[in-house]
Design an enzyme around this catalytic site. Structure first.
Site, PDB file in Angstrom:
ATOM      1  N   ASP A 144      -6.245   8.620   2.500  1.00  0.00           N
ATOM      2  CA  ASP A 144      -5.725   9.026   1.315  1.00  0.00           C
ATOM      3  C   ASP A 144      -5.238   7.960   0.653  1.00  0.00           C
ATOM      4  O   ASP A 144      -4.142   7.944   0.143  1.00  0.00           O
ATOM      5  CB  ASP A 144      -4.921  10.371   1.404  1.00  0.00           C
ATOM      6  CG  ASP A 144      -4.701  11.280   0.144  1.00  0.00           C
ATOM      7  OD1 ASP A 144      -5.292  10.698  -0.785  1.00  0.00           O
ATOM      8  OD2 ASP A 144      -3.832  11.895   0.111  1.00  0.00           O
ATOM      9  N   PHE A 145      -5.903   6.996   0.243  1.00  0.00           N
ATOM     10  CA  PHE A 145      -5.483   5.914  -0.373  1.00  0.00           C
ATOM     11  C   PHE A 145      -5.612   6.331  -2.016  1.00  0.00           C
ATOM     12  O   PHE A 145      -6.529   6.453  -2.572  1.00  0.00           O
ATOM     13  CB  PHE A 145      -6.334   4.550  -0.169  1.00  0.00           C
ATOM     14  CG  PHE A 145      -5.907   3.677   1.004  1.00  0.00           C
ATOM     15  CD1 PHE A 145      -5.292   4.452   1.973  1.00  0.00           C
ATOM     16  CD2 PHE A 145      -6.399   2.592   1.415  1.00  0.00           C
ATOM     17  CE1 PHE A 145      -4.940   3.893   3.299  1.00  0.00           C
ATOM     18  CE2 PHE A 145      -6.059   2.049   2.564  1.00  0.00           C
ATOM     19  CZ  PHE A 145      -5.069   2.733   3.616  1.00  0.00           C
ATOM     20  N   GLU A 146      -4.317   5.857  -2.847  1.00  0.00           N
ATOM     21  CA  GLU A 146      -4.307   6.203  -4.059  1.00  0.00           C
ATOM     22  C   GLU A 146      -3.612   5.215  -4.779  1.00  0.00           C
ATOM     23  O   GLU A 146      -3.525   4.033  -3.952  1.00  0.00           O
ATOM     24  CB  GLU A 146      -3.712   7.739  -4.479  1.00  0.00           C
ATOM     25  CG  GLU A 146      -4.194   8.751  -3.755  1.00  0.00           C
ATOM     26  CD  GLU A 146      -3.413  10.099  -3.911  1.00  0.00           C
ATOM     27  OE1 GLU A 146      -2.678  10.297  -4.836  1.00  0.00           O
ATOM     28  OE2 GLU A 146      -3.754  11.094  -3.101  1.00  0.00           O
ATOM     29  N   GLY A 147      -3.139   5.228  -6.072  1.00  0.00           N
ATOM     30  CA  GLY A 147      -2.622   4.158  -6.761  1.00  0.00           C
ATOM     31  C   GLY A 147      -3.382   2.923  -6.739  1.00  0.00           C
ATOM     32  O   GLY A 147      -4.619   2.863  -6.964  1.00  0.00           O
TER      33      GLY A 147
END
Length: 610
Positions: free
Chosen positions: A395-398
């Protein structure tokens, strides 16, 4: 075509004799000091366009965003013509690359129907040319003449309409000028091999062939792929079956013989770890917010996959991931570690799957070195082993995933944070075996936005994250259990209909999911297509309540989206490219927010899937 021969009466014998004498004297009248030589014949003009009448469909032509098709009416001559349909964000540009002679004159001609229709050429090395019409209710001839530069050997012909206008038609395109010796067809390819093989797909590659401009891959004698790359992704295969794969090389002179056959056997797989219609949810395990803390033992049975949110890095670039349970000061009703682990085992005994989710809104992870990659593998393994988990959710964001400016091929990524993530996940998969579950929860920004933009320079050079998940998804698709894109907290996104879709109704979820199940050209490049995922790999990401995120929709709208995609019923204004009964189900943020909202989201899905 040959010109018709015309019969002409020969001159009288006496006249013919005098003519021959004059010709002979002229041939011998050479200036002193010069030798008579034969004059070279001028280059013969020819029509260099391939399939200019579109009688062979779109063979030889590429149209942006899938906008073109061969139609049988209206046509000018023959039985087919091109119809291309612009949209609000695409002018339906159809192109063909043609080999030409340097420093030579050519004339491009075609016949068109439509409003604001253009016919032209680029890459001439001199002044590119075009012709256009503002309005042509019937066939109208367009033409432009140009001269190639001293080193120009290829030009690109094009036709296009204008943004948002109706479809235009083209027929009988010609490019007349000095013909080019096409040389010899390429030799047959060698080195055909598999790069990866899964139950439903395979990637094959081969050595480059000198002089080849394209390749065609056959599977069991049927054409399965064409393109200019030296690798091909083959989808739609069946588990446990052997396939005969061959490749041929092409250029302007023709097609090579087929390569030696490669026999590819797909694995049977380890069975499906999930029910046919599954519900995936995130459990706030390391923090509390307005939704309250939910103990693992109290997670309702509706949820088939439970993501523990979140494992977070000790620093952005360390790769060292830690999972810290919610402290009692923040979560007064938190269970002990022993109770938490026992509850996980109890859920697994019921057939539920429990995964560690890495990242989230605040957990930015950048694996920009091999050291960070290895620390990621080691630390994630410790978490999985300590709690006895079933796998990993990314759940990689940014700015965790951002493309380098020159990373334009999603099939062969070069950006370190992407390459290292792929390698890390493959290492974990190899260590834990085929039962290891892998899921991903990217935002629409990182996936569907790749349809329009891909990396730096594709969106005004402002943001390198657009579509940055695509290389990760593609490289791991054989290992991927579920992709559940977050269809919330998004701006308007363009669908395959080239219209923008906004959150708040079923159409948004239908359009976003249709892209994953149909596949799409990356950044409008028809030769660079992101292949469709299998429907059982896809779940739709939705917020569980109005408190959980922007884009919440009612249970009625949820069911409309599910019915449209799986049954072809209840569809709104968006028309899908298929019906997928095997669509896996839904993902939601979050289990906690659903309980806070009287479990309306999960109960609605339970009713739908019965």
């Amino acid at each position: 075509m040959e010109r018709t021969r015309r019969h002409v009466r020969p001159p009288a014998r006496g006249v013919r004799a005098r003519l021959l004498a004059v010709l002979a004297a002229t041939a011998l009248a050479v200036l002193p000091g010069l030798t008579a030589t034969a004059t070279a014949a001028p280059a013969v003009d020819a029509d260099l366009v391939r399939n200019g009448g579109f009688e062979a469909g779109l063979d030889g032509w590429t149209c942006s965003a899938g906008s073109g098709a061969a139609v049988t009416t209206p046509v000018r001559t023959g039985t087919s013509a091109l119809r291309a349909t612009p949209s609000g964000g695409d002018n339906a540009r159809c192109t063909q690359s043609v080999t030409v002679k340097p420093d030579a004159q050519y004339t491009l001609t075609g016949h068109v129907r439509g409003t604001y229709t253009y016919l032209g050429v680029t890459g001439t090395g001199t002044s590119d040319g075009y012709d256009w019409t503002q309005s042509a209710a019937d066939w109208k001839r367009l033409s432009t003449t140009f001269r190639t530069g001293p080193t120009t050997t290829r030009v690109t012909l094009y036709a296009h309409g204008w943004y948002g206008t109706p479809a235009y038609h083209v027929d009988d395109v010609t490019l007349v000028g000095p013909a080019v010796d096409p040389g010899q067809p390429p030799v047959k390819p060698t080195g055909l091999r598999t790069d990866s093989v899964g139950p439903h797909n395979a990637t094959v590659a081969w050595d480059p062939v000198p002089g080849a401009t394209g390749y065609t891959v056959q599977v069991d004698g049927a054409r399965a792929w064409t393109g200019s790359a030296t690798s091909a992704y083959l989808a739609g295969l069946s588990p446990g079956k052997q396939y005969r794969v061959e490749v041929a090389a092409t250029n302007d002179a023709g097609t090579s013989p087929l390569s030696a056959a490669l026999l590819v056997t797909t694995p049977l797989g380890e069975g499906d770890p999930l029910p046919p219609k599954a519900l995936v949810g995130y459990l706030h395990a390391s923090f509390a917010n307005g939704s309250g803390y939910t103990r693992m033992a109290d997670v309702p049975n509706s949820w088939d996959v439970i993501h523990l949110a979140f494992g977070e890095p000790t620093s952005v670039t360390s790769g060292d991931i830690r999972f810290t349970r919610c402290p009692v000061t923040e979560c007064p009703n938190v269970e002990s570690d022993a109770e938490f682990k026992a509850a996980i085992k109890a859920k697994q005994a019921q057939g539920k799957k429990v995964l560690i989710s890495i990242g989230g809104q605040n957990g930015q992870v950048q694996l920009n070195s091999t050291g960070a990659r290895d620390a990621f593998v080691t630390s994630v393994s410790k978490i999985i082993d300590e709690y006895g988990l079933d796998g990993l959710d990314i759940d990689f964001e940014g700015h965790s995933l951002s493309l380098n400016a020159n990373d334009t091929d999603f099939k062969n990524p070069t950006t370190p944070v992407i390459v290292n993530l792929i390698q890390a996940v493959k290492t974990l998969k190899a260590a834990y075996g085929p039962r290891f579950m892998l899921t991903m929860a990217p935002e629409t920004f990182f996936v569907q936005l790749g349809y329009q933009y891909y990396g730096t320079g594709r969106w005004g050079g402002q943001d390198p994250r657009a579509g940055a998940y695509l290389p990760v998804i593609h490289a791991l698709r054989n290992d991927l259990t579920l992709l559940h894109v977050q269809d919330y907290n998004s701006g308007s996104i363009m669908g395959l209909d080239n219209q923008y879709h906004s959150m708040g109704g079923a159409d948004f979820h239908i359009a976003m999911t249709d892209m994953l199940l149909t596949g799409f050209p990356v950044a409008g490049d028809a030769s660079n297509v992101f292949p469709a995922l299998r429907p059982e790999q896809v779940a739709i990401g939705m917020p569980a309540s109005t408190n959980a995120g922007n884009g919440h929709v009612s249970g009625t709208e949820v069911n409309k989206a599910l019915d449209c995609l799986t049954k072809g019923t209840g569809c709104g204004t968006y028309r899908t490219h298929g019906v997928w009964p095997a669509l896996r189900g839904l993902m939601s943020w979050s289990i906690n927010w659903d309980r806070h909202n009287n479990t309306d989201f999960s109960r609605n899905f339970d009713t739908w899937r019965r």
